[in-house]
Design a protein around this motif. Structure first.
Motif, short mmCIF file in Angstrom:
data_model
loop_
_atom_site.label_atom_id
_atom_site.label_comp_id
_atom_site.label_asym_id
_atom_site.label_seq_id
_atom_site.Cartn_x
_atom_site.Cartn_y
_atom_site.Cartn_z
N THR A 96 -9.03 -29.13 66.84
CA THR A 96 -9.69 -30.18 67.64
C THR A 96 -10.56 -31.06 66.74
OG1 THR A 96 -9.64 -28.79 69.62
CG2 THR A 96 -11.30 -30.54 69.57
N ALA A 126 -20.27 -20.64 57.99
CA ALA A 126 -20.23 -21.42 56.75
C ALA A 126 -21.29 -22.51 56.81
CB ALA A 126 -18.85 -22.04 56.58
N CYS A 160 -0.95 -22.77 76.52
CA CYS A 160 0.38 -23.16 76.98
C CYS A 160 0.85 -24.38 76.20
CB CYS A 160 0.36 -23.46 78.47
SG CYS A 160 0.20 -21.95 79.43
N ARG A 174 -17.06 -22.80 72.07
CA ARG A 174 -16.22 -22.18 73.11
C ARG A 174 -17.09 -21.75 74.29
NH1 ARG A 174 -12.71 -18.80 71.07
NH2 ARG A 174 -13.13 -19.17 68.93
N ASP A 195 -15.63 -17.09 59.51
CA ASP A 195 -15.94 -17.37 60.92
C ASP A 195 -17.01 -16.37 61.35
OD1 ASP A 195 -14.03 -18.69 63.57
OD2 ASP A 195 -15.82 -17.46 63.90
N GLY A 247 -7.94 -21.28 66.99
CA GLY A 247 -6.54 -21.68 67.10
C GLY A 247 -6.00 -22.28 65.82
N ALA A 248 -6.73 -23.21 65.22
CA ALA A 248 -6.21 -23.90 64.04
C ALA A 248 -6.12 -22.96 62.84
CB ALA A 248 -7.11 -25.09 63.70
N ARG A 270 -8.15 -16.81 74.72
CA ARG A 270 -7.74 -18.07 75.34
C ARG A 270 -6.30 -17.94 75.79
NH1 ARG A 270 -10.87 -22.75 71.89
NH2 ARG A 270 -12.85 -21.94 72.56
N THR A 271 -5.94 -18.66 76.82
CA THR A 271 -4.54 -18.71 77.23
C THR A 271 -4.03 -20.08 76.79
OG1 THR A 271 -5.13 -17.40 79.15
CG2 THR A 271 -2.98 -18.48 79.19
N THR A 285 -3.25 -29.32 72.68
CA THR A 285 -3.62 -29.23 71.27
C THR A 285 -2.70 -28.29 70.51
OG1 THR A 285 -5.93 -29.31 72.08
CG2 THR A 285 -5.64 -28.75 69.77
N PHE A 286 -2.19 -27.28 71.22
CA PHE A 286 -1.56 -26.13 70.57
C PHE A 286 -0.40 -26.54 69.65
CE2 PHE A 286 1.08 -22.31 70.38
CZ PHE A 286 0.14 -21.38 69.98
C1 LIG Z 1 -10.15 -21.87 77.35
C2 LIG Z 1 -9.28 -22.88 76.65
C3 LIG Z 1 -7.92 -22.92 76.94
C4 LIG Z 1 -7.11 -23.86 76.29
N1 LIG Z 1 -5.79 -23.91 76.63
C5 LIG Z 1 -4.98 -24.79 75.99
C6 LIG Z 1 -3.59 -24.83 76.30
O1 LIG Z 1 -3.13 -24.16 77.22
N2 LIG Z 1 -2.78 -25.66 75.56
C7 LIG Z 1 -3.28 -26.44 74.56
O2 LIG Z 1 -2.48 -27.15 73.91
N3 LIG Z 1 -4.60 -26.45 74.29
C8 LIG Z 1 -5.45 -25.65 74.96
N4 LIG Z 1 -6.79 -25.63 74.66
C9 LIG Z 1 -7.27 -26.58 73.64
C10 LIG Z 1 -7.13 -26.01 72.20
O3 LIG Z 1 -5.83 -25.52 72.01
C11 LIG Z 1 -8.12 -24.90 71.93
O4 LIG Z 1 -9.42 -25.38 72.11
C12 LIG Z 1 -7.98 -24.33 70.52
O5 LIG Z 1 -8.66 -23.11 70.49
C13 LIG Z 1 -8.52 -25.27 69.46
O6 LIG Z 1 -8.48 -24.61 68.21
P1 LIG Z 1 -9.57 -24.94 67.09
O7 LIG Z 1 -9.30 -24.05 65.95
O8 LIG Z 1 -9.67 -26.38 66.88
O9 LIG Z 1 -10.96 -24.53 67.77
P2 LIG Z 1 -11.44 -23.07 68.11
O10 LIG Z 1 -10.30 -22.23 68.55
O11 LIG Z 1 -12.60 -23.22 69.03
O12 LIG Z 1 -11.93 -22.50 66.70
C14 LIG Z 1 -13.07 -23.01 66.03
C15 LIG Z 1 -13.66 -21.83 65.26
O13 LIG Z 1 -14.72 -22.30 64.42
C16 LIG Z 1 -15.64 -21.23 64.33
N5 LIG Z 1 -16.92 -21.71 63.79
C17 LIG Z 1 -17.92 -22.37 64.42
N6 LIG Z 1 -18.93 -22.60 63.55
C18 LIG Z 1 -18.55 -22.09 62.36
C19 LIG Z 1 -19.16 -22.03 61.09
N7 LIG Z 1 -20.36 -22.57 60.84
N8 LIG Z 1 -18.48 -21.43 60.07
C20 LIG Z 1 -17.25 -20.91 60.27
N9 LIG Z 1 -16.63 -20.94 61.47
C21 LIG Z 1 -17.27 -21.52 62.50
C22 LIG Z 1 -15.73 -20.73 65.77
O14 LIG Z 1 -16.30 -19.42 65.84
C23 LIG Z 1 -14.26 -20.77 66.18
O15 LIG Z 1 -13.62 -19.52 65.99
C24 LIG Z 1 -7.65 -24.74 75.32
C25 LIG Z 1 -9.02 -24.71 75.08
C26 LIG Z 1 -9.83 -23.81 75.74
C27 LIG Z 1 -11.32 -23.85 75.47
#
Ligand SMILES: Cc1cc2nc3c(=O)[nH]c(=O)nc-3n(C[C@H](O)[C@H](O)[C@H](O)COP(=O)(O)OP(=O)(O)OC[C@H]3O[C@@H](n4cnc5c(N)ncnc54)[C@H](O)[C@@H]3O)c2cc1C
Length: 425
Positions: free
Chosen positions: A285, A125, A56, A422, A41, A13-14, A53-54, A297-298
């Motif tokens: 996160t 990484a 909202c 995840r 990644d 997501g980020a 992921r969905t 979080t979105f």
């Molecule tokens: C199923 C689900 C639904 C959600 N729905 C909502 C919602 O409706 N609204 C909301 O606001 N929030 C929601 N969230 C919370 C949040 O928005 C999500 O978790 C979001 O995906 C967070 O983004 P992120 O980039 O922090 O983490 P992630 O999306 O998990 O991305 C982290 C990335 O790091 C990568 N990674 C791991 N290790 C390494 C490495 N060593 N080197 C390089 N890359 C690596 C992973 O493969 C992954 O792609 C939801 C979460 C989940 C789990």
């Protein structure tokens, strides 16, 4: 000589939010040449099942990711055993974005952006180091040198809090026709209403649970069972709880979902570090974008994306020195989250009535602004006055004592639990 201007560790997501913001930003100022971005990644982009992921979120006016929005609602329900509130979110709208659609939109915009070149490395990484001049990342036997690294890999909080709960849920996409007619009803504008929190579920021994029901434009519906609690369920536990909620809605026990989504999101008053070096910033996160009290979080990730684009367009990458991002939420909102989480953990407030009371006593747009961290102090005082003040104040006192105790015991700070990888499928 650097290999990249910007390295993104994590394409979830980020990472996607940063790429999306860069792709629609005018990068003709602040940069002498096209911006070189490397995204690292281990999960390949075409691994749709692992990525799906969905998401909202709510937004005022048109959402920045509007072309990827799959469904939108103006009216939502919040219900407990005694009340069934239909809330008008105007001027906000509640939006649903599927991660696959956002990834496709971002890829299309990146391809169309004349001053952006993106290289994708499918690998995990390793070590990251940085000075005020730049950063290095070890990946697949290669050393990548960059002006700035944005790290969204799962990470533990830099300072543990006194509450470590999870927002954990299972969602089923129900086929068209599975939901009995009239379950959600229509809003005053005649359009479908989404149910954000339905507390008429069986409540867990610790924490709270609620049902979540979104009618989709194609006649299907997303139904979820969610808990805010200290312990996760097993597979059978999630299915049983979701089936219990669906039975209440009158859905047939023989229903077969089109899609299953399971999620685990940390809910903590611990503090995630915003940086791990002068040129390594944490996002998503891992960087504190998850609101402790709700798991949302979105929107904070989208704001981070825009803040990164501001830095780039402002020429910050070319200037020596540490690079900074604003905190995802104001400190007083983080404090209020901590108070709320501690009050819930201590059983000083009852979860189901706490949330319904808040939406019952304050206008929904004000509550949404509060949850986004964009309210004024006057708004926050009104929000606090809608909460059980005595119990919350006791919690605030206990929070202060707890911080003091931790500081005395561990002057160097302590680590919280790691954010889970995840778990959706
Ligand atoms: C199923 C689900 C639904 C959600 N729905 C909502 C919602 O409706 N609204 C909301 O606001 N929030 C929601 N969230 C919370 C949040 O928005 C999500 O978790 C979001 O995906 C967070 O983004 P992120 O980039 O922090 O983490 P992630 O999306 O998990 O991305 C982290 C990335 O790091 C990568 N990674 C791991 N290790 C390494 C490495 N060593 N080197 C390089 N890359 C690596 C992973 O493969 C992954 O792609 C939801 C979460 C989940 C789990």
């Amino acid at each position: 000589m650097t290999d990249a201007d910007l390295v993104l560790l994590g394409a979830g997501g980020a990472g996607t939010a940063v790429l999306h913001a860069l792709a629609h930003r005018d990068l003709t100022t602040g940069l002498p040449a096209p911006l070189r971005v490397v995204v690292v990644d281990p999960v390949p982009d075409d691994s749709a099942a692992a990525r799906h992921r969905t998401w909202c979120f709510w937004a005022e006016g048109e959402a920045a990711v509007a072309p990827a929005v799959h469904a939108t609602w103006r009216h939502v329900r919040v219900s407990d055993p005694a009340r069934d509130l239909v809330l008008d979110l105007d001027p906000f709208r509640y939006h649903l974005v599927r991660s696959d659609d956002l990834a496709a939109l971002t890829a299309e915009r990146v391809r169309a952006a004349p001053r952006l070149s993106v290289e994708r490395v499918v690998a995990a990484a390793g070590r990251v180091t940085s000075t005020t001049a730049g950063a290095t990342v070890q990946v697949g036997g290669r050393t990548l040198r960059a002006a700035l690294v944005l790290d969204s890999r799962p990470a533990s909080p830099a300072r543990a809090g006194s509450v470590w709960w999870w927002q954990h849920f299972r969602g089923w996409t129900l086929p068209a026709g599975a939901l009995p007619a009239g379950v959600l009803g229509a809003g005053p504008d005649g359009r479908p209403v989404a149910s954000l929190m339905d507390f008429r579920t069986d409540q867990p021994a610790a924490g709270l649970s609620f049902g979540y029901l979104l009618p989709l434009p194609d006649g299907r519906a997303l139904a979820e069972y969610t808990e805010f609690s200290p312990a996760r369920l097993d597979d059978a536990g999630y299915d049983a709880a979701l089936r219990g909620y669906l039975a209440r809605l009158g859905v047939s026990p023989d229903v077969v979902p089109d899609h299953v989504e399971t999620g685990v999101i940390p809910m903590t008053d611990g503090a995630f570090a915003r940086r791990s070096g002068p040129r390594v910033l944490r996002t998503g996160t891992a960087g504190g974008a998850t609101r402790g009290s709700t798991g949302y979080t979105f929107s904070a990730m989208l704001r981070d994306g825009e803040a990164v684009a501001d830095l780039v367009a402002g020429g910050a990458l070319a200037r020596p020195g540490a690079v900074r991002l604003p905190p995802p939420y104001p400190p007083r909102h983080r404090w209020m989250d901590a108070v709320q989480l501690q009050a819930l953990q201590a059983g000083r407030v009852q979860g189901p009535t706490f949330f319904t009371d808040l939406f019952d006593r304050r206008p929904a747009p004000q509550v949404l602004r509060f949850l986004d961290g964009t309210t004024t102090l006057a708004d926050d005082l009104q929000i606090m006055s809608a909460s059980p003040t005595l119990q919350m104040s006791l919690s605030a006192g206990s929070d202060a004592l707890d911080r003091l105790r931790r500081r005395v015991r561990r002057p160097g700070g302590e680590q919280g639990q790691p954010v889970p990888v995840r778990t959706d499928r």
